[in-house]
Motif scaffolding. Structure first.
Motif, PDB file in Angstrom:
ATOM      1  N   ALA A 163      60.929  48.780  52.150  1.00 22.89           N
ATOM      2  CA  ALA A 163      60.394  49.663  51.103  1.00 22.89           C
ATOM      3  C   ALA A 163      59.229  50.501  51.639  1.00 22.89           C
ATOM      4  N   LEU A 164      58.326  49.875  52.413  1.00 22.64           N
ATOM      5  CA  LEU A 164      57.203  50.612  52.986  1.00 22.64           C
ATOM      6  C   LEU A 164      57.681  51.688  53.953  1.00 22.64           C
ATOM      7  N   SER A 165      58.664  51.368  54.756  1.00 26.16           N
ATOM      8  CA  SER A 165      59.188  52.311  55.735  1.00 26.16           C
ATOM      9  C   SER A 165      59.816  53.525  55.052  1.00 26.16           C
ATOM     10  N   ILE A 166      60.644  53.280  54.074  1.00 24.81           N
ATOM     11  CA  ILE A 166      61.297  54.383  53.349  1.00 24.81           C
ATOM     12  C   ILE A 166      60.270  55.202  52.577  1.00 24.81           C
ATOM     13  N   ALA A 167      59.335  54.521  51.909  1.00 22.56           N
ATOM     14  CA  ALA A 167      58.301  55.233  51.154  1.00 22.56           C
ATOM     15  C   ALA A 167      57.460  56.101  52.091  1.00 22.56           C
ATOM     16  N   SER A 168      57.081  55.554  53.228  1.00 21.22           N
ATOM     17  CA  SER A 168      56.262  56.295  54.187  1.00 21.22           C
ATOM     18  C   SER A 168      56.989  57.550  54.676  1.00 21.22           C
ATOM     19  N   ARG A 169      58.212  57.398  55.124  1.00 22.46           N
ATOM     20  CA  ARG A 169      58.968  58.556  55.606  1.00 22.46           C
ATOM     21  C   ARG A 169      59.176  59.585  54.498  1.00 22.46           C
ATOM     22  N   SER A 170      59.432  59.115  53.295  1.00 22.38           N
ATOM     23  CA  SER A 170      59.688  60.029  52.175  1.00 22.38           C
ATOM     24  C   SER A 170      58.441  60.821  51.802  1.00 22.38           C
ATOM     25  N   VAL A 171      57.305  60.141  51.719  1.00 24.41           N
ATOM     26  CA  VAL A 171      56.063  60.824  51.341  1.00 24.41           C
ATOM     27  C   VAL A 171      55.619  61.774  52.452  1.00 24.41           C
ATOM     28  N   ILE A 172      55.671  61.323  53.704  1.00 25.83           N
ATOM     29  CA  ILE A 172      55.294  62.202  54.814  1.00 25.83           C
ATOM     30  C   ILE A 172      56.196  63.429  54.841  1.00 25.83           C
ATOM     31  N   GLY A 173      57.448  63.257  54.481  1.00 26.43           N
ATOM     32  CA  GLY A 173      58.372  64.389  54.405  1.00 26.43           C
ATOM     33  C   GLY A 173      57.930  65.443  53.400  1.00 26.43           C
ATOM     34  N   LEU A 174      57.262  65.014  52.339  1.00 21.82           N
ATOM     35  CA  LEU A 174      56.757  65.968  51.353  1.00 21.82           C
ATOM     36  C   LEU A 174      55.645  66.842  51.929  1.00 21.82           C
ATOM     37  N   TYR A 175      54.917  66.311  52.901  1.00 23.94           N
ATOM     38  CA  TYR A 175      53.813  67.049  53.510  1.00 23.94           C
ATOM     39  C   TYR A 175      54.296  68.143  54.469  1.00 23.94           C
ATOM     40  N   ARG A 176      55.446  67.931  55.115  1.00 22.78           N
ATOM     41  CA  ARG A 176      55.899  68.856  56.172  1.00 22.78           C
ATOM     42  C   ARG A 176      55.879  70.323  55.749  1.00 22.78           C
ATOM     43  N   PRO A 177      56.511  70.699  54.637  1.00 25.30           N
ATOM     44  CA  PRO A 177      56.509  72.127  54.290  1.00 25.30           C
ATOM     45  C   PRO A 177      55.126  72.650  53.913  1.00 25.30           C
ATOM     46  N   LEU A 178      54.244  71.769  53.463  1.00 24.61           N
ATOM     47  CA  LEU A 178      52.888  72.193  53.109  1.00 24.61           C
ATOM     48  C   LEU A 178      52.020  72.391  54.350  1.00 24.61           C
ATOM     49  N   LEU A 179      52.280  71.606  55.395  1.00 21.64           N
ATOM     50  CA  LEU A 179      51.479  71.671  56.627  1.00 21.64           C
ATOM     51  C   LEU A 179      52.012  72.709  57.607  1.00 21.64           C
ATOM     52  N   GLN A 180      53.289  73.020  57.503  1.00 25.41           N
ATOM     53  CA  GLN A 180      53.944  73.922  58.450  1.00 25.41           C
ATOM     54  C   GLN A 180      53.253  75.282  58.579  1.00 25.41           C
ATOM     55  N   PRO A 181      52.807  75.921  57.496  1.00 19.80           N
ATOM     56  CA  PRO A 181      52.134  77.219  57.654  1.00 19.80           C
ATOM     57  C   PRO A 181      50.876  77.157  58.524  1.00 19.80           C
ATOM     58  N   PHE A 182      50.281  75.968  58.643  1.00 21.09           N
ATOM     59  CA  PHE A 182      49.065  75.808  59.444  1.00 21.09           C
ATOM     60  C   PHE A 182      49.385  75.313  60.854  1.00 21.09           C
ATOM     61  N   GLY A 183      50.660  75.060  61.120  1.00 20.31           N
ATOM     62  CA  GLY A 183      51.065  74.561  62.421  1.00 20.31           C
ATOM     63  C   GLY A 183      50.714  73.104  62.644  1.00 20.31           C
ATOM     64  N   LEU A 184      50.479  72.366  61.554  1.00 15.74           N
ATOM     65  CA  LEU A 184      50.041  70.975  61.661  1.00 15.74           C
ATOM     66  C   LEU A 184      51.178  69.992  61.420  1.00 15.74           C
TER      67      LEU A 184
ATOM     68  N   LYS B 146      44.592  72.414  48.610  1.00 15.66           N
ATOM     69  CA  LYS B 146      45.754  72.614  47.737  1.00 15.66           C
ATOM     70  C   LYS B 146      46.832  71.544  47.970  1.00 15.66           C
ATOM     71  N   ILE B 147      46.745  70.842  49.089  1.00 18.14           N
ATOM     72  CA  ILE B 147      47.805  69.904  49.455  1.00 18.14           C
ATOM     73  C   ILE B 147      47.842  68.665  48.561  1.00 18.14           C
ATOM     74  N   PRO B 148      46.724  67.940  48.359  1.00 18.69           N
ATOM     75  CA  PRO B 148      46.823  66.733  47.513  1.00 18.69           C
ATOM     76  C   PRO B 148      47.374  66.989  46.113  1.00 18.69           C
ATOM     77  N   PRO B 149      46.914  68.035  45.401  1.00 14.67           N
ATOM     78  CA  PRO B 149      47.509  68.263  44.078  1.00 14.67           C
ATOM     79  C   PRO B 149      49.009  68.569  44.142  1.00 14.67           C
ATOM     80  N   ALA B 150      49.434  69.244  45.188  1.00 15.76           N
ATOM     81  CA  ALA B 150      50.865  69.548  45.332  1.00 15.76           C
ATOM     82  C   ALA B 150      51.668  68.272  45.554  1.00 15.76           C
ATOM     83  N   ILE B 151      51.114  67.338  46.316  1.00 20.00           N
ATOM     84  CA  ILE B 151      51.793  66.060  46.557  1.00 20.00           C
ATOM     85  C   ILE B 151      51.851  65.251  45.265  1.00 20.00           C
ATOM     86  N   VAL B 152      50.738  65.190  44.554  1.00 21.07           N
ATOM     87  CA  VAL B 152      50.703  64.453  43.285  1.00 21.07           C
ATOM     88  C   VAL B 152      51.742  65.026  42.319  1.00 21.07           C
ATOM     89  N   ALA B 153      51.802  66.348  42.222  1.00 19.62           N
ATOM     90  CA  ALA B 153      52.773  66.982  41.330  1.00 19.62           C
ATOM     91  C   ALA B 153      54.198  66.650  41.753  1.00 19.62           C
TER      92      ALA B 153
END
Length: 154
Positions: free
Chosen positions: A17-38, A113-120
């Motif tokens: 459960a931790l592994s799947i949750a971790s990969r899933s949540v980190i996946g939500l960050y990718r499109p938000l971080l991509q414009p910054f090259g992070l 802007k990233i944390p509120p987008a993740i929460v939403a």
């Protein structure tokens, strides 16, 4: 249906459960971080620097729980992006000090802007997420065999 007495049932494993949750949540960050090259690990390093700058490489590694072999290329990439500087510490020539550049400091305003987008995106209440965070910090402390989940309070 899973046998409730099967201790090795995949869907009963906390690690799964931790592994799947971790990969899933980190996946939500990718499109938000991509414009910054992070990448997500680079974002975590930036979060630490926004909060605690300046930090030695050793301190940053301890905060992020990353070994030098993983942290060094991550920092080189952040430096190449123009977000950080790595310089010898004037008080201890053996230590590397990591500081933010003006571009790294300016990035903070966009990153807010990233944390509120993740929460939403997660669709969970702040209370649920805070409770989850507390539970995960207890899991981390228990797995380490310490009462300290590994965060700084200063």
């Amino acid at each position: 249906m899973t046998d409730p007495t099967d201790l090795l049932a995949l869907d009963r494993q906390v690690c799964f459960a931790l592994s799947i949750a971790s990969r899933s949540v980190i996946g939500l960050y990718r499109p938000l971080l991509q414009p910054f090259g992070l990448t997500h690990p680079q974002y975590l390093a930036m979060l630490a620097l926004w909060q605690y700058e300046p930090l030695s490489v050793k301190e940053l590694g301890e905060l992020l729980q990353l070994d030098p072999g993983t942290l060094s290329p991550l920092l080189k990439r952040l430096q190449a992006l123009g977000y950080i500087n790595r310089e010898r510490d004037s008080k201890d020539e053996r230590a590397l000090c990591v500081t933010l550049t003006p571009a790294g400091r300016a990035l903070r305003a966009e990153a807010e802007k990233i944390p509120p987008a993740i929460v939403a995106r997660l669709g969970m209440s702040l209370e649920e997420l805070q409770d989850l965070h507390k539970a995960l910090m207890r899991v981390i402390a228990a797995a380490r065999g310490t009462g300290d989940p590994g965060h700084r309070d200063d």
